[in-house]
Scaffold this motif. Structure first.
Motif, PDB file in Angstrom:
ATOM      1  N   LEU A   1       4.181  12.474   3.024  1.00 54.60           N
ATOM      2  CA  LEU A   1       2.877  12.026   2.478  1.00 54.60           C
ATOM      3  C   LEU A   1       1.447  12.850   2.799  1.00 54.60           C
ATOM      4  N   GLY A   2       1.876  13.485   3.869  1.00 58.38           N
ATOM      5  CA  GLY A   2       0.506  14.586   4.323  1.00 58.38           C
ATOM      6  C   GLY A   2      -0.476  13.868   5.303  1.00 58.38           C
ATOM      7  N   PHE A   3       0.050  13.048   5.948  1.00 57.07           N
ATOM      8  CA  PHE A   3      -1.027  12.512   6.978  1.00 57.07           C
ATOM      9  C   PHE A   3      -0.344  12.014   8.441  1.00 57.07           C
ATOM     10  N   ILE A   4       0.888  12.720   8.589  1.00 58.74           N
ATOM     11  CA  ILE A   4       1.388  12.559  10.005  1.00 58.74           C
ATOM     12  C   ILE A   4       0.535  12.863  11.353  1.00 58.74           C
ATOM     13  N   GLU A   5      -0.328  13.855  10.944  1.00 55.54           N
ATOM     14  CA  GLU A   5      -1.031  14.310  12.146  1.00 55.54           C
ATOM     15  C   GLU A   5      -2.070  13.101  12.638  1.00 55.54           C
TER      16      GLU A   5
ATOM     17  N   GLU B   1      -3.582   9.047  16.710  1.00 54.74           N
ATOM     18  CA  GLU B   1      -3.841   7.436  17.161  1.00 54.74           C
ATOM     19  C   GLU B   1      -2.873   6.545  17.758  1.00 54.74           C
ATOM     20  N   GLY B   2      -1.582   7.220  17.372  1.00 54.60           N
ATOM     21  CA  GLY B   2      -0.424   6.269  17.890  1.00 54.60           C
ATOM     22  C   GLY B   2      -0.088   6.381  19.201  1.00 54.60           C
ATOM     23  N   SER B   3       0.756   5.329  19.940  1.00 51.49           N
ATOM     24  CA  SER B   3       1.320   5.609  21.126  1.00 51.49           C
ATOM     25  C   SER B   3       2.931   5.959  21.251  1.00 51.49           C
ATOM     26  N   ARG B   4       3.267   7.174  21.572  1.00 49.87           N
ATOM     27  CA  ARG B   4       4.621   7.406  21.563  1.00 49.87           C
ATOM     28  C   ARG B   4       5.788   6.849  22.432  1.00 49.87           C
TER      29      ARG B   4
ATOM     30  N   LEU C   1       1.614   1.968  16.530  1.00 48.10           N
ATOM     31  CA  LEU C   1       0.248   1.845  15.694  1.00 48.10           C
ATOM     32  C   LEU C   1       0.443   0.674  15.015  1.00 48.10           C
ATOM     33  N   HIS C   2      -0.701  -0.126  15.445  1.00 48.15           N
ATOM     34  CA  HIS C   2      -0.751  -1.556  14.614  1.00 48.15           C
ATOM     35  C   HIS C   2      -0.813  -1.337  13.268  1.00 48.15           C
ATOM     36  N   GLN C   3      -0.476  -2.599  12.371  1.00 48.30           N
ATOM     37  CA  GLN C   3      -0.334  -2.733  11.095  1.00 48.30           C
ATOM     38  C   GLN C   3      -1.528  -2.228  10.168  1.00 48.30           C
ATOM     39  N   GLY C   4      -2.648  -2.533  10.745  1.00 48.14           N
ATOM     40  CA  GLY C   4      -3.801  -2.442   9.922  1.00 48.14           C
ATOM     41  C   GLY C   4      -4.181  -1.066   9.927  1.00 48.14           C
ATOM     42  N   ARG C   5      -3.932  -0.361  10.996  1.00 44.25           N
ATOM     43  CA  ARG C   5      -4.187   1.245  10.950  1.00 44.25           C
ATOM     44  C   ARG C   5      -3.196   2.058   9.988  1.00 44.25           C
ATOM     45  N   VAL C   6      -2.147   1.607   9.890  1.00 51.60           N
ATOM     46  CA  VAL C   6      -0.802   2.089   9.009  1.00 51.60           C
ATOM     47  C   VAL C   6      -1.516   1.989   7.708  1.00 51.60           C
ATOM     48  N   GLU C   7      -1.850   0.653   7.273  1.00 57.43           N
ATOM     49  CA  GLU C   7      -2.239   0.340   5.984  1.00 57.43           C
ATOM     50  C   GLU C   7      -3.555   1.124   5.603  1.00 57.43           C
ATOM     51  N   ALA C   8      -4.345   1.544   6.554  1.00 61.42           N
ATOM     52  CA  ALA C   8      -5.660   1.945   6.225  1.00 61.42           C
ATOM     53  C   ALA C   8      -5.317   3.408   5.836  1.00 61.42           C
ATOM     54  N   HIS C   9      -4.333   4.106   6.438  1.00 62.81           N
ATOM     55  CA  HIS C   9      -4.065   5.542   6.132  1.00 62.81           C
ATOM     56  C   HIS C   9      -3.454   5.715   4.942  1.00 62.81           C
ATOM     57  N   LEU C  10      -2.510   4.808   4.461  1.00 63.22           N
ATOM     58  CA  LEU C  10      -1.704   4.582   2.981  1.00 63.22           C
ATOM     59  C   LEU C  10      -2.880   4.265   2.086  1.00 63.22           C
TER      60      LEU C  10
ATOM     61  N   VAL D   1       0.861  -1.062  -0.052  1.00 63.83           N
ATOM     62  CA  VAL D   1      -0.005  -0.003  -0.099  1.00 63.83           C
ATOM     63  C   VAL D   1       0.985   1.145  -0.068  1.00 63.83           C
ATOM     64  N   MET D   2       2.177   1.142   0.561  1.00 65.49           N
ATOM     65  CA  MET D   2       3.237   2.240   0.345  1.00 65.49           C
ATOM     66  C   MET D   2       3.305   2.707  -1.131  1.00 65.49           C
ATOM     67  N   ALA D   3       3.509   1.143  -1.715  1.00 65.23           N
ATOM     68  CA  ALA D   3       3.893   1.606  -3.392  1.00 65.23           C
ATOM     69  C   ALA D   3       2.740   2.083  -4.025  1.00 65.23           C
ATOM     70  N   MET D   4       1.341   1.694  -3.570  1.00 61.38           N
ATOM     71  CA  MET D   4       0.224   2.168  -4.336  1.00 61.38           C
ATOM     72  C   MET D   4       0.160   3.865  -4.031  1.00 61.38           C
ATOM     73  N   ASP D   5       0.489   4.254  -2.674  1.00 67.66           N
ATOM     74  CA  ASP D   5       0.476   5.705  -2.402  1.00 67.66           C
ATOM     75  C   ASP D   5       1.210   6.164  -3.111  1.00 67.66           C
ATOM     76  N   VAL D   6       2.670   5.832  -3.196  1.00 71.12           N
ATOM     77  CA  VAL D   6       3.596   6.858  -3.936  1.00 71.12           C
ATOM     78  C   VAL D   6       3.351   6.927  -5.339  1.00 71.12           C
ATOM     79  N   LEU D   7       2.755   5.724  -6.028  1.00 74.29           N
ATOM     80  CA  LEU D   7       2.440   5.993  -7.445  1.00 74.29           C
ATOM     81  C   LEU D   7       1.138   6.746  -7.527  1.00 74.29           C
ATOM     82  N   SER D   8       0.280   6.716  -6.625  1.00 75.21           N
ATOM     83  CA  SER D   8      -0.833   7.670  -6.747  1.00 75.21           C
ATOM     84  C   SER D   8      -0.468   9.062  -7.202  1.00 75.21           C
ATOM     85  N   ARG D   9       0.780   9.253  -6.703  1.00 76.10           N
ATOM     86  CA  ARG D   9       1.317  10.976  -7.296  1.00 76.10           C
ATOM     87  C   ARG D   9       1.318  11.185  -8.831  1.00 76.10           C
TER      88      ARG D   9
END
Length: 690
Positions: free
Chosen positions: A79-83, A88-91, A128-137, A34-42
């Motif tokens: 990528l624009g969604f760090i906020e 959501e995450g735990s530092r 932050l668990h993998q599923g949420r990371v994937e969802a953002h991408l 999904v990182m590949a998909m997000d970068v290519l979406s540009r």
């Protein structure tokens, strides 16, 4: 279907068979896919078609990888969604070391260090668990592709062939992949849950062979629906058991240890004082535990299990249950107690360090972003670095040889990381040394030292790419590194605060050069209030405006002149000594674009960023710094060195058939005060009627 050019449907012996074409097929929708998909979406608005397939019927809602290192967070900022990630995450702030007391053997806290080296990055490691990371991408890719890039689930590849006679033609669909569209029951393996309803990750772990995992998704002898996809490029992002890698015949090099670890995501009930901090716990005789606090009051425990398996063999997985893992954790942490009314997920894994012998095949028509031995962060960073190159080549913007630099760079990175992980895992899994066996056991002080010194590796900040066509480090092109002493070519570009000249707001520079697919040409112009320095900038702008400049030559007609090479200027003059319209148009000050000129100076509310000082740039000499689309410094040179820019980009970019000269850009003319009649200032506050 998004990105699909259908060529008809046939039905033979009850099997529906379709054919289609696509530019890029991504196999696997884990973090790398999904990182590949997000970068290519540009590049979607430039006509790049992309499909992403995954065997899972739904994205993860818990478990799997959960740690995001500093470099991944910097990428999410670009990528624009760090906020959203930070919300959501735990530092992670601190690591506590617990070891057996030499006299009594009882657990005692023996040290603390920062989880992330202060000053290493603007971001701290976050959980932050993998599923949420994937969802953002996935969401970000959907937005940038205007809904055309989506994950197609319940789809597995059956075969992959390459027509080698077509490889030399970049426009040819040289790769054919037969896909099997799974029925609903085939795409939901029974192994997803344990007998007591706790979600299990065992079916995707290293305790399962590749053949076993594939078998979980193919329970019917006969496929109901097949599809032959003709692709120009394929990216294998299908994890440690990569079907793509095995189909290409690419081997994994390395070895497994005999250590088995279990993992629990749970809400703990315990009297252990550091349960909400990251901890490395070594017991005297029962093994080790790593404590990772998560979001939603959960904690992840990595627990060494009292079983060993010879390399090449597989453990009886019935021995790995939430109960058996919890029992091992209790023994390690004793006399501290550990219970839980809520266990969300569990898995087990066999520790090993293996490296793929290649990151691609068939002259880079098939690329790999392998997770094995590297984890979620590095595999995402792999595809972040691979996909801008792939898009440039696929769209005819760059020479196909550009893709060679991907494998060359990442092979070195993977080897370095695996060497570190090998040493670290042996120290963490080994039994602590006692007074009687100092030569045999693990030195706990050495473990702490390795943990601390390896922080840069863990944070993703240790990468230092060697010379190649995109890294001007003394080969064909030499950088003038002395002009930006603290921005080494081949290392990631880090942020410093600057002030926007139009709005007077303080910004981090990296937020002003987001991931758009473009190279960023940063012009550190110096004190442009000095007429000599402003004249130097005007000459440079005149070059950029010219028909043979790197912008005019490589930007295809009809595209924004910043789409390939994006110019951002940072000057060091006192802010009130220059006006926005003093800067030359259109290459330095793009008409009506107020986000491309900044000053290194004090702000009203956030102090002085001292960017020139941070980067080691002289306010007198200035510098040109070129930053790659994946945020690595690629060239440092002088403002007068336009010939160096020409030679640098000519190594890998292809001139557009029709370029984009500056003459096509409308300029903003200053007001003509000669046309304004002299006006007498009224002594009344009222405005007269027209």
């Amino acid at each position: 279907m998004p990105g699909l050019q259908a060529n008809g449907t046939t039905n033979t012996n009850g099997v529906e068979h379709t054919e289609s074409k696509v530019d890029v097929l991504v196999i696997g929708a884990g973090p790398a896919g999904v990182m590949a998909m997000d970068v290519l979406s540009r590049f979607a608005d430039r006509g790049l078609t992309v499909r992403v397939i995954d065997k899972r019927s739904a994205q993860l809602d818990n478990g799997q990888a959960d740690g995001l290192n500093c470099r991944s967070l910097e990428i999410f900022e670009a990528l624009g969604f760090i906020e959203s990630i930070e919300k959501e995450g735990s530092r992670m702030s601190e690591i506590n070391f617990w070891n057996p007391c030499p006299e009594t053997g009882n657990l005692t806290r023996t040290g603390k260090i920062p989880d992330t080296i202060p000053g290493l990055s603007r971001f701290q490691q976050t959980i932050l668990h993998q599923g949420r990371v994937e969802a953002h991408l996935i969401e970000d890719a959907f937005k940038h592709s205007k809904g055309t890039y989506v994950v197609e689930r319940g789809v597995v590849p059956e075969s992959l062939t390459v027509d080698e006679s077509l490889i030399s033609d970049p426009s040819a669909h040289a790769v054919k992949v037969v896909l099997r569209h799974l029925a609903e029951d085939e795409a939901n393996p029974e192994s997803l849950t344990s007998t007591k309803g706790v979600k299990s990750g065992l079916f995707r772990s290293s305790l399962v062979s590749a053949e076993e995992e594939e078998g979980l998704y193919k329970r019917k002898e006969k496929a109901e629906k097949l599809e032959t996809v003709s692709a120009r490029y394929v990216i294998g992002c299908d994890g440690a058991h990569s079907w793509t890698r095995r189909t290409l015949g690419i081997k994994m090099i390395g070895e497994q240890t005999d250590y088995i670890w279990g993992v629990l995501d749970l809400e703990p009930l315990t009297n252990f004082p550091d349960i909400r901090s990251r901890c490395a716990i070594h017991s005297a005789n029962s093994g080790s535990v790593m404590v990772i606090p998560q979001e939603r009051d959960l904690v992840r425990l990595y627990i060494q299990l009292p079983v060993k398996v010879k390399p090449g063999e597989y453990l009886d997985r019935t021995k790995v249950t939430p109960e058996s893992i919890m029992d091992s954790a209790r023994k390690i942490m004793y006399p501290y107690t550990l219970e839980s009314d809520r266990i969300e997920w569990f898995t087990g894994y066999h520790i090993g360090q293996r490296l793929t012998e290649s990151f691609g095949g068939f002259e880079n028509r098939v690329l790999l972003a392998p997770k094995a031995g590297q984890g979620m962060n590095t595999s995402m960073q792999d595809t972040f670095g691979a996909c801008w190159r792939l898009a440039y080549v696929a769209l005819g913007l760059a020479q196909p040889s550009l893709l060679d630099t991907y494998s060359a760079e990442r092979q070195v990175v993977a080897k370095t990381l695996i060497d570190f992980d090998t040493k670290f895992s042996k120290l963490f899994s080994g039994k602590p040394a006692s007074a009687d066996d100092l030569d045999e056991g693990v030195s706990l002080s050495e473990f702490k030292d390795v943990f601390a010194t390896g922080n840069r590796f863990a944070a993703g900040m240790s990468i230092d790419y060697a010379d190649n066509v995109v890294n001007a480090r003394g080969g064909t092109i030499s950088s003038k590194q002395e002009l930006a002493k603290n921005l080494p070519v081949g290392q990631r570009f880090y942020s410093a605060q600057v002030v926007n000249i139009a709005s007077v707001t303080a910004d981090q520079l990296t937020t002003r050069i987001p991931t758009s697919g473009a190279f960023h040409l940063l012009v550190f112009a110096g004190n442009v209030a000095d007429p000599e320095k402003m004249e130097r900038l005007r000459k440079f702008s005149a070059y950029l405006d010219g028909p043979e400049s790197v912008i005019s030559k490589y930007t295809p007609a009809g595209h924004n002149r910043s789409s390939i090479i994006d110019v951002v200027t940072i000057h060091s003059s006192p802010r009130d000594k220059v006006e926005l319209y003093d800067f030359p148009q259109p290459s330095i000050f793009r008409p009506h674009n107020y986000k491309r000129i900044y000053v290194d100076g004090p702000s009203y509310h956030r102090g002085d960023g001292k960017a020139y000082e941070a980067y080691g740039i002289s306010k007198e000499a200035g510098a040109i710094v070129v930053v790659r689309p994946d945020q690595y410094v690629s060239l440092v040179t002088g403002i007068e060195d336009t010939d160096v820019l020409d030679r640098y980009f000519a190594q890998f970019l292809l001139p557009a058939k029709i370029g984009s000269p500056a003459s096509m850009v409308g300029l903003v003319a200053p007001p003509d005060w000669s046309k304004v009649a002299k006006q007498t200032i009224s002594h009344t506050k009222a405005v007269e009627e027209a």
